[in-house]
Design a protein around this motif. Structure first.
Motif, mmCIF file in Angstrom:
data_model
loop_
_atom_site.group_PDB
_atom_site.id
_atom_site.type_symbol
_atom_site.label_atom_id
_atom_site.label_comp_id
_atom_site.label_asym_id
_atom_site.label_seq_id
_atom_site.Cartn_x
_atom_site.Cartn_y
_atom_site.Cartn_z
ATOM 1 N N PHE A 106 50.103 54.300 49.536
ATOM 2 C CA PHE A 106 49.431 54.997 48.432
ATOM 3 C C PHE A 106 50.374 55.924 47.667
ATOM 4 N N TYR A 109 51.893 54.949 44.423
ATOM 5 C CA TYR A 109 50.991 54.967 43.262
ATOM 6 C C TYR A 109 50.273 56.309 43.152
ATOM 7 N N ILE A 113 46.885 57.139 40.970
ATOM 8 C CA ILE A 113 45.697 57.535 41.719
ATOM 9 C C ILE A 113 45.148 58.845 41.174
ATOM 10 N N GLU A 117 41.927 57.393 39.444
ATOM 11 C CA GLU A 117 40.888 57.488 40.466
ATOM 12 C C GLU A 117 40.251 58.880 40.507
ATOM 13 N N GLY A 239 51.759 47.947 49.190
ATOM 14 C CA GLY A 239 50.962 48.623 48.183
ATOM 15 C C GLY A 239 50.968 47.890 46.858
ATOM 16 N N ASN A 243 47.622 46.478 45.219
ATOM 17 C CA ASN A 243 47.227 46.967 43.894
ATOM 18 C C ASN A 243 47.041 45.820 42.910
ATOM 19 N N ASP A 244 47.927 44.824 42.975
ATOM 20 C CA ASP A 244 47.812 43.680 42.058
ATOM 21 C C ASP A 244 46.565 42.849 42.343
ATOM 22 N N GLY A 247 43.411 46.337 43.489
ATOM 23 C CA GLY A 247 43.317 47.572 42.725
ATOM 24 C C GLY A 247 43.646 48.800 43.555
ATOM 25 N N LEU A 248 43.712 49.940 42.867
ATOM 26 C CA LEU A 248 44.096 51.206 43.498
ATOM 27 C C LEU A 248 43.143 51.626 44.610
ATOM 28 N N LEU A 251 44.167 50.861 48.277
ATOM 29 C CA LEU A 251 45.448 51.297 48.833
ATOM 30 C C LEU A 251 45.247 52.166 50.073
#
Length: 275
Positions: A106, A109, A113, A117, A239, A243-244, A247-248, A251
């Motif tokens: 995580f 990113y 995030i 997020e 990660g 993510n690809d 998605g976030l 993670l």
């Protein structure tokens, strides 16, 4: 790290290790903003020149101050790699790899995030990163206190409950968008957990080397950085894939799996604790 026994007493060894590891966090809090200011004011070339000068000064200072007769035990280049045949070293390396991967799944990113997020405005992202770095600094320093609890394998086995807490926090990160304030606090907590294993793992590597592989002390001193960088690479790669594809949001739970693997390795280390 190799010179820790020569420049400090056993009483302050773990504090010394903790402060060395804290260098990265201090650089994040102080160095990054300072470097940005220098680049904006004088140009990016001056930043690189300043880093080169400071590095030269540091190398000269080390050459003058560090002992020259440290660790007289010497063996052949290839024979020192017998260290990796020690089960305690193998589990210690795996523990650090999984622990680092859990965080960097995580952490790679962290800015997205915060922005996507949790909803932190773009102009406050840098402040959020500084706060997170301060939490990481605390993590390194408190990790030194945790490493004081025993010698050899024992300090790292005490990190097992921390990995469990980290796994729970990483799972909760999936719900950060529902409660943004809670998500922000959760990131601070994860920063505080991020480096707690560093000093304990370094104690394991060095004590095992001194006890059973005295000719491999220099190699043992480098294992923490090596293991952590492998964990960073694995965590960042995993990660990126998560993510690809998902998605976030996913993670955190993916990092929790790595944290649970770290729980498993610390459990396997427990039989090696000296009674």
């Amino acid at each position: 790290m190799t010179f820790a026994p020569d420049v400090t007493t056993d009483k302050y060894r773990t504090k010394f290790i903790a402060w060395v590891f804290s260098g990265f966090s201090i650089a994040s809090v102080v160095g990054a903003p300072a470097g940005t200011w220098v680049a904006d004011t004088f140009g990016w070339r001056v930043t690189f020149a300043l880093v080169s000068v400071l590095t030269a000064v540091l190398m000269a200072s080390m050459a003058v101050s560090l002992p020259r007769n440290s660790h007289p035990a010497k063996i052949g280049f290839l024979r020192q790699f017998r260290l990796f045949l020690d089960r305690r070293i193998q589990l210690g390396v795996a523990d650090v790899v999984f622990g680092a991967a859990a965080s960097y799944v995580f952490y790679t990113y962290l800015s997205p995030i915060m922005r996507d997020e949790i909803g932190v405005p773009e102009r406050y992202i840098s402040i959020g990163l500084v706060i997170y770095s301060c939490a990481c600094l605390w993590s390194n320093l408190y990790g030194g206190k945790l490493a004081d609890k025993g010698h050899g394998v024992e300090p790292l086995t005490h990190i097992r409950p921390i990995y469990c807490v980290q796994a729970v926090c990483l799972c909760l990160l999936a719900f950060a968008s529902l409660v943004p304030v809670g998500g922000a606090l959760l990131l601070v907590v994860l920063g505080m957990l991020m480096y707690l294993q560093n000093s304990a793992s370094q104690v394991l590597y060095m004590d095992v080397a001194y006890q059973s592989h005295p000719g491999s002390v220099n190699l043992a001193a480098s294992l923490n950085s090596m293991s952590f960088n492998i964990g960073i690479a694995i965590g960042s790669a995993v990660g990126g894939v998560v993510n690809d594809l998902l998605g976030l949001t996913w993670l955190g739970p993916t990092g929790a799996i790595c944290a649970l693997l770290a729980v498993g390795t610390t459990t396997l280390l427990r039989p090696y604790v000296e009674r």
